[in-house]
Design an enzyme around this catalytic site. Structure first.
Site, short mmCIF file in Angstrom:
data_model
loop_
_atom_site.label_atom_id
_atom_site.label_comp_id
_atom_site.label_asym_id
_atom_site.label_seq_id
_atom_site.Cartn_x
_atom_site.Cartn_y
_atom_site.Cartn_z
N ARG A 225 0.86 -1.18 0.00
CA ARG A 225 0.00 0.00 0.00
C ARG A 225 0.89 1.24 0.00
O ARG A 225 1.97 1.25 0.62
CB ARG A 225 -0.91 0.04 1.24
CG ARG A 225 -2.12 -0.89 1.16
CD ARG A 225 -3.13 -0.46 0.09
NE ARG A 225 -4.31 -1.30 0.02
CZ ARG A 225 -4.48 -2.32 -0.83
NH1 ARG A 225 -3.52 -2.64 -1.69
NH2 ARG A 225 -5.61 -3.00 -0.84
N HIS A 273 -1.54 -0.11 -9.84
CA HIS A 273 -2.24 -1.02 -8.92
C HIS A 273 -2.76 -2.26 -9.67
O HIS A 273 -3.95 -2.59 -9.59
CB HIS A 273 -3.38 -0.30 -8.20
CG HIS A 273 -3.77 -0.98 -6.91
ND1 HIS A 273 -4.16 -0.30 -5.78
CD2 HIS A 273 -3.81 -2.29 -6.58
CE1 HIS A 273 -4.45 -1.16 -4.81
NE2 HIS A 273 -4.22 -2.38 -5.27
P1 NDP Z 1 -1.92 -10.85 5.51
O1 NDP Z 1 -2.89 -10.21 6.46
O2 NDP Z 1 -2.02 -12.30 5.22
O3 NDP Z 1 -0.42 -10.57 6.00
C1 NDP Z 1 -0.01 -9.36 6.50
C2 NDP Z 1 1.40 -9.51 7.04
O4 NDP Z 1 1.84 -8.22 7.50
C3 NDP Z 1 1.47 -10.46 8.24
O5 NDP Z 1 2.64 -11.22 8.20
C4 NDP Z 1 1.49 -9.50 9.42
O6 NDP Z 1 2.15 -9.99 10.57
C5 NDP Z 1 2.31 -8.37 8.84
N1 NDP Z 1 2.09 -7.13 9.62
C6 NDP Z 1 0.94 -6.46 9.81
N2 NDP Z 1 1.15 -5.41 10.63
C7 NDP Z 1 2.45 -5.43 10.95
C8 NDP Z 1 3.27 -4.63 11.77
N3 NDP Z 1 2.78 -3.57 12.44
N4 NDP Z 1 4.57 -4.95 11.88
C9 NDP Z 1 5.07 -6.01 11.24
N5 NDP Z 1 4.36 -6.83 10.43
C10 NDP Z 1 3.06 -6.53 10.31
O7 NDP Z 1 -2.03 -10.00 4.15
P2 NDP Z 1 -1.75 -10.47 2.65
O8 NDP Z 1 -0.42 -11.13 2.59
O9 NDP Z 1 -2.90 -11.22 2.11
O10 NDP Z 1 -1.72 -9.06 1.90
C11 NDP Z 1 -0.79 -8.05 2.26
C12 NDP Z 1 -1.20 -6.74 1.63
O11 NDP Z 1 -0.99 -6.77 0.22
C13 NDP Z 1 -2.69 -6.39 1.73
O12 NDP Z 1 -3.00 -5.86 3.01
C14 NDP Z 1 -2.86 -5.37 0.65
O13 NDP Z 1 -2.59 -4.09 1.17
C15 NDP Z 1 -1.77 -5.74 -0.37
N6 NDP Z 1 -2.32 -6.21 -1.64
C16 NDP Z 1 -1.99 -5.54 -2.80
C17 NDP Z 1 -2.46 -5.97 -4.03
C18 NDP Z 1 -2.04 -5.27 -5.28
O14 NDP Z 1 -2.53 -5.61 -6.36
N7 NDP Z 1 -1.14 -4.32 -5.24
C19 NDP Z 1 -3.35 -7.12 -4.14
C20 NDP Z 1 -3.64 -7.76 -2.87
C21 NDP Z 1 -3.14 -7.31 -1.69
P3 NDP Z 1 1.56 -11.27 11.37
O15 NDP Z 1 1.85 -12.44 10.46
O16 NDP Z 1 2.34 -11.30 12.61
O17 NDP Z 1 0.09 -11.03 11.54
#
Ligand code: NDP
Length: 310
Positions: A225, A273
């Site tokens: 993002r 995007h």
């Molecule tokens: P998940 O919710 O499966 O994973 C998110 C990861 O980020 C987890 O490992 C989580 O940690 C980590 N995280 C969250 N907050 C923190 C923090 N404060 N500090 C450290 N690590 C953190 O999400 P996805 O993998 O499914 O997707 C990730 C992002 O990709 C989406 O939120 C979206 O914004 C983006 N996206 C973009 C697309 C595009 O076309 N550009 C398409 C789809 C998604 P933990 O494992 O400990 O919970």
């Protein structure tokens, strides 16, 4: 009969109607799928944040809201949403992200631009692309997408470090977490891939200080993002050579304004995007599976933690 409301952009209906009907039938669900059920009759909402439903209060009997998007930052703060919210974890979306991340990582790793843009008749064969094993990659975010990208990059030979909020143990990935692991995750990384959700904790995670930890001449790839990056700090790091190139798919303002510095910067690649998207055939099966769970009284999969924001 289960009433499922489809609330997304009108053009999404054409893509999703048949896959959803097929997936519901295959799962043995007796579903009445419509774009205009009266709110008080709706059991489940298939939901896109840019669709018509913004006030969830009239949906008094709705058991869950199933997001079509993986990123839920635009709905997670909606105070009218008291029903469980499931985000999208879709194999098709994941595969698309793995392909996009791998392609852009290899572009930078192999220095493809030199030959694609520098074809001038001169035979320069004095340097060869390095091996992946000499190029450490760090993935910020070890969720559904970060882990899948990490496994593919590992298969190609890259040493992969991953960073998450909570501790993790993932085969083939050197896992670090939390504030304590942040500097170690970024230090000397040559390629950084951002796959974190947008939350108050992740905003400006890549800033002047953290960019300074990377290996000089590192590559930044952001399909996560826009607000994950302090844009001014990234532009300064690009101008100083600390960052060699940034490939950015997401931005604070989308569409990226025409006069934004990223468009014209020689070391920035803007993609609009498109890194990946939810694929109706596979996503419909995930939604059907979750409705089956709801109907059987089992916990829903992929629930969003409203306090954490993802
Ligand atoms: P998940 O919710 O499966 O994973 C998110 C990861 O980020 C987890 O490992 C989580 O940690 C980590 N995280 C969250 N907050 C923190 C923090 N404060 N500090 C450290 N690590 C953190 O999400 P996805 O993998 O499914 O997707 C990730 C992002 O990709 C989406 O939120 C979206 O914004 C983006 N996206 C973009 C697309 C595009 O076309 N550009 C398409 C789809 C998604 P933990 O494992 O400990 O919970």
């Amino acid at each position: 009969m289960i009433n499922v409301l489809f609330s997304a952009q009108p053009q999404n209906w054409a893509d999703y109607e048949t896959p959803l009907r097929t997936a519901f039938a295959d799962a043995g669900l007796d579903v009445n799928l419509s774009q205009d059920h009266p709110p008080e009759t709706v059991d489940y909402i298939v939901f896109a944040p840019n669709g018509p439903v913004t006030d969830f209060r009239p949906f008094t009997t709705t058991k869950a809201v199933m997001s079509l998007w993986a990123g839920v930052e635009t709905v997670v703060d909606n105070a009218t949403l008291t029903q469980p919210l499931a985000r999208m974890v879709d194999d098709g979306l994941t595969r698309g992200m793995v392909e996009w991340v791998t392609g852009h990582s290899l572009r930078h790793h192999l220095g493809m631009d030199t030959h694609i843009h520098g074809q001038d008749g001169a035979w320069r064969n004095s340097s060869y692309p390095p091996l992946a094993s000499d190029r450490p990659v760090t993935i910020m975010g070890l969720g559904a997408l970060g882990q899948a990208c990490g496994q593919m990059l590992h298969l190609l030979g890259f040493p992969v470090t991953g960073w998450s909020r909570s501790p993790k143990s993932v085969q083939n990935i050197h896992c670090l977490h939390g504030d304590d692991g942040l500097a170690a995750a970024l230090r000397d990384a040559q390629i950084v891939i951002l796959l974190l959700p947008q939350t108050p904790e992740t905003e400006n995670l890549l800033n002047a200080e953290t960019l300074g930890l990377l290996a000089r001449g590192a590559f930044v790839i952001n399909p996560g993002r826009g607000p994950l990056i302090d844009d001014a700090a990234l532009l300064a790091a690009l101008d100083s050579g600390q960052v060699q190139h940034a490939t950015l798919d997401v931005f604070r303002t989308e569409p990226l304004p025409k006069d934004h510095a990223y468009w014209a910067h020689p070391h920035v690649t803007v993609t609009p995007h498109i890194a990946s998207t939810t694929r109706p055939e596979t996503a419909a099966r995930v939604i059907a599976k979750n409705i089956v769970r709801g109907e059987q009284g089992q916990p829903f999969l992929h629930l969003v933690d409203r306090k954490l924001g993802y």
